[in-house]
Design a protein around this motif. Structure first.
Motif, PDB file in Angstrom:
ATOM      1  N   HIS A  68      12.887   1.711  -0.064  1.00  0.00           N
ATOM      2  CA  HIS A  68      12.569   3.076   0.660  1.00  0.00           C
ATOM      3  C   HIS A  68      12.900   3.498   2.060  1.00  0.00           C
ATOM      4  CE1 HIS A  68      11.106   4.171  -3.446  1.00  0.00           C
ATOM      5  NE2 HIS A  68      10.236   3.479  -3.436  1.00  0.00           N
ATOM      6  N   GLU A  86      -3.877   7.444  -4.885  1.00  0.00           N
ATOM      7  CA  GLU A  86      -4.886   7.921  -5.350  1.00  0.00           C
ATOM      8  C   GLU A  86      -6.349   8.374  -4.354  1.00  0.00           C
ATOM      9  OE1 GLU A  86      -2.904   4.990  -6.017  1.00  0.00           O
ATOM     10  OE2 GLU A  86      -2.585   5.369  -7.816  1.00  0.00           O
ATOM     11  N   CYS A 124       0.039   5.042   0.436  1.00  0.00           N
ATOM     12  CA  CYS A 124      -0.922   4.622   1.041  1.00  0.00           C
ATOM     13  C   CYS A 124      -0.650   3.788   2.419  1.00  0.00           C
ATOM     14  CB  CYS A 124      -1.709   2.918   0.431  1.00  0.00           C
ATOM     15  SG  CYS A 124      -3.100   2.626   0.315  1.00  0.00           S
ATOM     16  N   CYS A 128      -7.870   4.262   3.235  1.00  0.00           N
ATOM     17  CA  CYS A 128      -7.953   4.632   2.372  1.00  0.00           C
ATOM     18  C   CYS A 128      -9.528   5.082   3.341  1.00  0.00           C
ATOM     19  CB  CYS A 128      -7.890   3.926   1.351  1.00  0.00           C
ATOM     20  SG  CYS A 128      -6.148   2.616   1.014  1.00  0.00           S
TER      21      CYS A 128
ATOM     22  N   GLY B 188       0.167  -2.744  -1.612  1.00  0.00           N
ATOM     23  CA  GLY B 188       0.919  -2.021  -1.747  1.00  0.00           C
ATOM     24  C   GLY B 188       0.216  -1.098  -2.019  1.00  0.00           C
ATOM     25  N   ASP B 189      -1.090  -1.767  -2.676  1.00  0.00           N
ATOM     26  CA  ASP B 189      -2.551  -1.057  -3.746  1.00  0.00           C
ATOM     27  C   ASP B 189      -3.267   0.332  -3.038  1.00  0.00           C
ATOM     28  OD1 ASP B 189      -1.487  -2.611  -5.728  1.00  0.00           O
ATOM     29  OD2 ASP B 189      -3.786  -4.524  -6.056  1.00  0.00           O
ATOM     30  N   SER B 190      -2.709   1.133  -3.783  1.00  0.00           N
ATOM     31  CA  SER B 190      -3.750   2.684  -2.376  1.00  0.00           C
ATOM     32  C   SER B 190      -4.936   1.974  -2.882  1.00  0.00           C
ATOM     33  CB  SER B 190      -3.436   3.577  -3.505  1.00  0.00           C
ATOM     34  OG  SER B 190      -3.322   3.769  -4.908  1.00  0.00           O
ATOM     35  N   GLY B 191      -5.942   2.784  -1.768  1.00  0.00           N
ATOM     36  CA  GLY B 191      -7.350   1.948  -2.017  1.00  0.00           C
ATOM     37  C   GLY B 191      -7.528   0.295  -1.272  1.00  0.00           C
ATOM     38  N   THR B 192      -6.749  -0.405  -1.239  1.00  0.00           N
ATOM     39  CA  THR B 192      -7.061  -1.526  -0.378  1.00  0.00           C
ATOM     40  C   THR B 192      -7.119  -1.772   0.774  1.00  0.00           C
ATOM     41  OG1 THR B 192      -5.101  -2.797  -0.757  1.00  0.00           O
ATOM     42  CG2 THR B 192      -6.826  -2.606  -1.864  1.00  0.00           C
ATOM     43  N   TYR B 193      -7.379  -2.064   2.092  1.00  0.00           N
ATOM     44  CA  TYR B 193      -6.985  -2.584   3.081  1.00  0.00           C
ATOM     45  C   TYR B 193      -8.169  -3.426   3.980  1.00  0.00           C
ATOM     46  CZ  TYR B 193     -11.448   0.097   3.113  1.00  0.00           C
ATOM     47  OH  TYR B 193     -12.606   0.339   3.385  1.00  0.00           O
ATOM     48  N   ARG B 196      -5.005  -5.880   5.797  1.00  0.00           N
ATOM     49  CA  ARG B 196      -4.416  -4.965   7.282  1.00  0.00           C
ATOM     50  C   ARG B 196      -5.801  -5.800   8.064  1.00  0.00           C
ATOM     51  NH1 ARG B 196      -6.900  -1.089   9.730  1.00  0.00           N
ATOM     52  NH2 ARG B 196      -7.835  -0.534   8.148  1.00  0.00           N
ATOM     53  N   ARG B 227       4.178  -5.828   5.237  1.00  0.00           N
ATOM     54  CA  ARG B 227       4.021  -4.434   4.906  1.00  0.00           C
ATOM     55  C   ARG B 227       4.741  -3.694   5.980  1.00  0.00           C
ATOM     56  NH1 ARG B 227       0.305   0.197   2.789  1.00  0.00           N
ATOM     57  NH2 ARG B 227       2.303   0.555   1.704  1.00  0.00           N
ATOM     58  N   ALA B 271       8.832  -1.084  -0.306  1.00  0.00           N
ATOM     59  CA  ALA B 271       9.379  -1.259  -1.939  1.00  0.00           C
ATOM     60  C   ALA B 271       7.843  -1.762  -2.463  1.00  0.00           C
ATOM     61  CB  ALA B 271       9.885  -2.203  -2.207  1.00  0.00           C
ATOM     62  N   VAL B 273       6.868  -2.751  -5.508  1.00  0.00           N
ATOM     63  CA  VAL B 273       7.544  -4.515  -6.973  1.00  0.00           C
ATOM     64  C   VAL B 273       7.559  -5.328  -5.196  1.00  0.00           C
ATOM     65  CG1 VAL B 273       9.992  -3.149  -5.759  1.00  0.00           C
ATOM     66  CG2 VAL B 273       8.841  -4.527  -8.312  1.00  0.00           C
ATOM     67  N   CYS B 274       7.918  -4.319  -3.935  1.00  0.00           N
ATOM     68  CA  CYS B 274       7.799  -6.685  -3.575  1.00  0.00           C
ATOM     69  C   CYS B 274       6.969  -7.185  -3.136  1.00  0.00           C
ATOM     70  CB  CYS B 274       9.096  -6.213  -2.014  1.00  0.00           C
ATOM     71  SG  CYS B 274      10.887  -6.293  -2.271  1.00  0.00           S
ATOM     72  N   ALA B 347     -13.273   3.037  -0.740  1.00  0.00           N
ATOM     73  CA  ALA B 347     -11.963   4.409  -0.429  1.00  0.00           C
ATOM     74  C   ALA B 347     -12.367   5.690  -1.107  1.00  0.00           C
ATOM     75  CB  ALA B 347     -10.928   4.041  -0.882  1.00  0.00           C
ATOM     76  N   GLN B 385     -11.147   4.184 -10.249  1.00  0.00           N
ATOM     77  CA  GLN B 385     -10.468   3.286 -10.467  1.00  0.00           C
ATOM     78  C   GLN B 385     -10.372   2.222  -9.407  1.00  0.00           C
ATOM     79  OE1 GLN B 385      -6.162   4.975  -9.298  1.00  0.00           O
ATOM     80  NE2 GLN B 385      -5.309   3.579 -11.011  1.00  0.00           N
ATOM     81  N   PRO B 389      -3.413   1.033  -7.332  1.00  0.00           N
ATOM     82  CA  PRO B 389      -2.307   2.090  -8.600  1.00  0.00           C
ATOM     83  C   PRO B 389      -2.318   1.215 -10.317  1.00  0.00           C
ATOM     84  CG  PRO B 389      -1.020   1.269  -7.599  1.00  0.00           C
ATOM     85  CD  PRO B 389      -2.297   0.450  -7.159  1.00  0.00           C
ATOM     86  N   ILE B 421     -11.727   3.457  -5.609  1.00  0.00           N
ATOM     87  CA  ILE B 421     -11.883   4.413  -5.480  1.00  0.00           C
ATOM     88  C   ILE B 421     -12.439   5.601  -6.497  1.00  0.00           C
ATOM     89  CG2 ILE B 421      -9.785   6.808  -5.023  1.00  0.00           C
ATOM     90  CD1 ILE B 421      -7.464   4.376  -4.506  1.00  0.00           C
TER      91      ILE B 421
END
Ligand SMILES: Cc1cc2nc3c(=O)[nH]c(=O)nc-3n(C[C@H](O)[C@H](O)[C@H](O)COP(=O)(O)O)c2cc1C
Ligand code: SF4
Ligand code: FES
Lengths: 159, 521
Positions: A68, A86, A124, A128, B188-193, B196, B227, B271, B273-274, B347, B385, B389, B421
């Motif tokens: 992407h 989300e 994301c 978040c 890549g998971d939303s709600g995670t940092y 980072r 990422r 991506a 999936v990577c 989150a 959640q 995701p 989340i």
């Protein structure tokens, strides 16, 4: 659309190809280097990349289009990414997306008519804890609303 | 000279920390005051960021959240002298940072230094117990290091919770001229940092962990697959790698041990999936990120066909404290087969969000109410959640589940990478189920049919459900489709998308146009 490269851009691409051709797994770093400098990965560079890395043009094309992040066309002066994932949805990102699209007069993957801003979705930003989040160029902004995004755009474009 | 701290973490920056820092410098100059400004990491108390701290003999005193506009009032209150009555009377005075209840109750092992040190200062790292683990490791055989990791009970924090020691043992025993250590920093998971935060706020702990991994299994080259959305982490890691190399903590002869370990950051390209380990390896090799069939395991045939450790950032960043304090020290935390601590990331719609590191066993309810203080909107929390995701949605009656891999799998949920989340009661769970399919369709690598076709079909079916068209019929299709994806997908992207979908359906049938009775049928 024709995106003829300037001589300086062609030289940049050649230098990057030379620097990466013997790096193990060097195709992604090479594509990053080109996009960082030129703003996109021109399809006209595929044959040279393929030749240097002993790949087919189809393979290079396959890699560029799989990810992407890489784009084959120029973008606006600034890239605005809105997080659609989300945590940001839980804090109202859907409404924020709609307002920003309406205010800028563009949909995702489009550039404003003045050529300033390209709008992209992102899933994301690791911000978040302060949703909803957006990213403009390399900076993330948290706890956004349409007014704050508007103010930041003004500052980035005209500040 | 008095030391003032303003974090450089990108979430703190996203709230204006850079402008706060600049304003502090300008204001001090204007008033003829001198101070030393340190750009530390963030402690992850994001509801107080930008958190400004002033060093005192008793410890650091905190003020927060300090927007740039609040800086003048800080100076007016003589905050550089935080024991003064005027400083204490400032509305944003928080007292000693270490006494903030939200932080004090935590058990910070992996995050012990995060927020305290200047991230790229190697001296700071060494002064705060840095590189003690590596010093112990170079005295040990590879087998002995792996045994410590195995005995600690550490399980992979990237999502699958596979025992780290067992993975390392496979790589150790795989004969090869070249082996690799790959850090999965795709987060890549939303709600995670949390990844980072480690990379931006304590990069050396990750570098040290990877170096120990390399020495343990005989790998001389490491890659951090980062990422592309994390430009600050990229800059920080590169700077730290440069400094560690100059100081002899990376390179041909680590601390005079005769062992080599080299490290390079590679940028991902957006991506999801990577983040799956075999797709990641394809990407590192410069290819499209198509998921590989397993076997062979990456531990046997990984990067460029060589034995490879692939571990998450948090798994690797936890290695130094285990090698420093011992396997038993770490294993003493936790419950059941979930040993040690989990960096939990709060989150979404919560009042007090941020990073909470605690031993396994804490309940969601404690996190959502005691730590987070309920929703940000003030409305009831309706769904949570956990695990990104591909994680299930949990309704209120499951909030007493302890954070433990096995307890979660018993209720058909996952802990994943520890992201939590929260959604208030305005959420539409059918919409969230539709989004889960949409995300899967966008990110599918396309290698297998259940995922590639199923996800797009799932969006269509959800559109019918949301439009109220023959809900009973379409919900049956939804269940059949989810079943096919669950059992027929090659990786967890297709294989776990049914978790958010079916959990939403089962726990919130009313959002799918069903009465509870119909749902049970
Ligand atoms: C679609 C998908 C995405 C994944 N994303 C990540 C990720 O971003 N970070 C991560 O560490 N693991 C991710 N994983 C898990 C990895 O495949 C792998 O289990 C992990 O990197 C192993 O490291 P660990 O044992 O230290 O957890 C993902 C898995 C799947 C199926
Ligand atoms: S489940 Fe999806 S992402 Fe995973 S291998 Fe199959 S098509 Fe690719
Ligand atoms: S979900 Fe939007 S920043 Fe993570």
């Amino acid at each position: 659309m024709d995106h003829a490269l300037t001589q300086a851009q062609l030289d940049t691409v050649s230098a990057h190809i030379k620097a990466h051709q013997h790096v193990p797994g060097g195709l992604l770093p090479l594509l990053h280097a080109i996009q960082d400098d030129i703003g996109f990965v021109p399809e006209t560079t595929y044959p040279d990349i393929a030749h240097a890395l002993a790949l087919s043009v189809a393979e290079v094309h396959g890699v560029v289009t799989f990810y992407h992040h890489f784009r084959t066309h120029p973008v606006g002066k600034h890239v605005l990414q809105i997080c659609r994932a989300e945590s940001c949805q839980a804090m109202g990102s859907a409404a924020l997306e709609n307002t920003i699209k309406a205010n800028l007069g563009v949909d995702y993957h489009q550039t404003t008519t003045d050529g300033e801003i390209t709008l992209l979705p992102v899933y994301c930003l690791g911000n978040c804890a302060c949703s909803p989040a957006v990213m403009i160029d390399d900076e993330v902004y948290g706890r956004m609303n349409a007014d704050k995004v508007h103010a930041i755009i003004q500052e980035v474009c005209h500040g | 000279m008095v030391k003032v701290y303003v974090p450089i973490d990108s979430t703190a920056l996203s709230l204006g920390a850079e402008r706060t820092a600049k304003k502090i410098i300008a204001e001090a100059q204007q008033r003829g005051l001198s101070l030393t400004l340190v750009r530390n990491g963030s402690r992850g108390v994001f509801w107080l960021e930008p958190l400004v701290e002033v060093a005192t003999a008793e410890g650091r005193v905190a003020f927060g959240p300090i927007a740039p506009e609040d800086v003048t009032s800080l100076f007016d209150a003589d905050f550089l002298n935080p024991s003064s009555a005027s400083a204490k009377a400032h509305p944003l005075y928080q007292g000693l940072t270490d006494d903030i209840a939200w932080l004090k109750k935590q058990q910070r092992l992996t995050f012990a230094r995060v927020g305290i040190t200047d991230p790229v200062s190697l001296d700071d790292y060494l002064a705060h117990d840095g590189y003690q683990g590596l010093k112990n490791a170079i005295q040990l055989s590879g087998e002995a290091i792996v045994k410590v990791v195995t005995d600690s009970g550490l399980r992979g924090r990237g999502g699958a919770a596979f025992p780290t020691g067992i993975k390392w043992n496979t790589v150790l025993n795989a004969p090869a001229d070249q082996k690799y250590v790959v850090c999965n920093a795709d987060e890549g998971d939303s709600g995670t940092y949390s990844d980072r935060m480690i990379m931006e706020n304590d990069p050396y702990v990750l570098i040290e962990g990877m170096t120990i991994a390399g020495i343990a299994v005989g790998a001389t080259q490491g890659y951090i697959y980062l990422r592309s959305e994390y430009p600050h982490a990229l800059a920080t890691l590169n700077e730290a790698i440069r400094k560690a190399t100059i100081a002899g903590y990376l390179g041909e002869n680590i601390l005079g041990s005769g062992k080599a370990f080299h490290l390079e950051v590679r940028r991902a390209a957006g991506a999801y999936v990577c983040g799956e380990e075999t797709s990641l390896l394809e990407s590192l090799e410069g290819k499209r990120g198509l998921v590989r069939f397993k076997p062979p395991l990456p531990a046997i045939e990984g990067l460029f066909g060589q034995p490879t450790i692939v571990n998450n950032v948090i798994s690797l960043a936890t290695i130094p404290i285990i090698l420093d304090k011992g396997a038993q020290f770490y294993a003493d935390y936790g419950m059941g087969r979930s040993r040690g601590t989990l960096p939990i990331q709060l989150a979404g719609n919560l009042k007090r969000t941020g990073l909470i590191e605690l031993a396994f066993g804490v309940t969601l309810r404690e996190l959502l109410y005691d730590y987070a203080g309920g929703s940000a909107s003030g409305r009831p929390i309706r769904a949570v959640q956990v695990g990104g995701p591909l994680g299930a949605y949990l309704p209120e009656h499951q909030f007493d589940t302890p954070l433990d891999y096995e307890a979660f799998s018993q209720i058909w949920a996952v802990l994943g990478h520890g992201g939590v989340i929260a959604f208030d009661d305005t959420v539409n769970m059918a919409g969230m189920a539709r989004y889960a399919f949409e995300f899967c369709a966008i990110e599918s690598c396309g290698k297998c049919t259940p995922c590639r076709i199923g996800s797009t079909r799932g969006v269509e079916v959800m559109d019918h459900v949301i439009a109220g068209k023959q809900p009973a019929k379409h919900i049956q299709i939804l269940r059949d489709l989810s079943d096919t994806m669950l059992h027929g997908s090659l990786c967890a992207l297709g294989g776990m998308t049914p978790y958010p979908v079916i959990s939403a359906l089962n726990h919130f049938p009313e959002d799918f146009g069903l009465s509870n009775k119909q749902a049970a049928a």
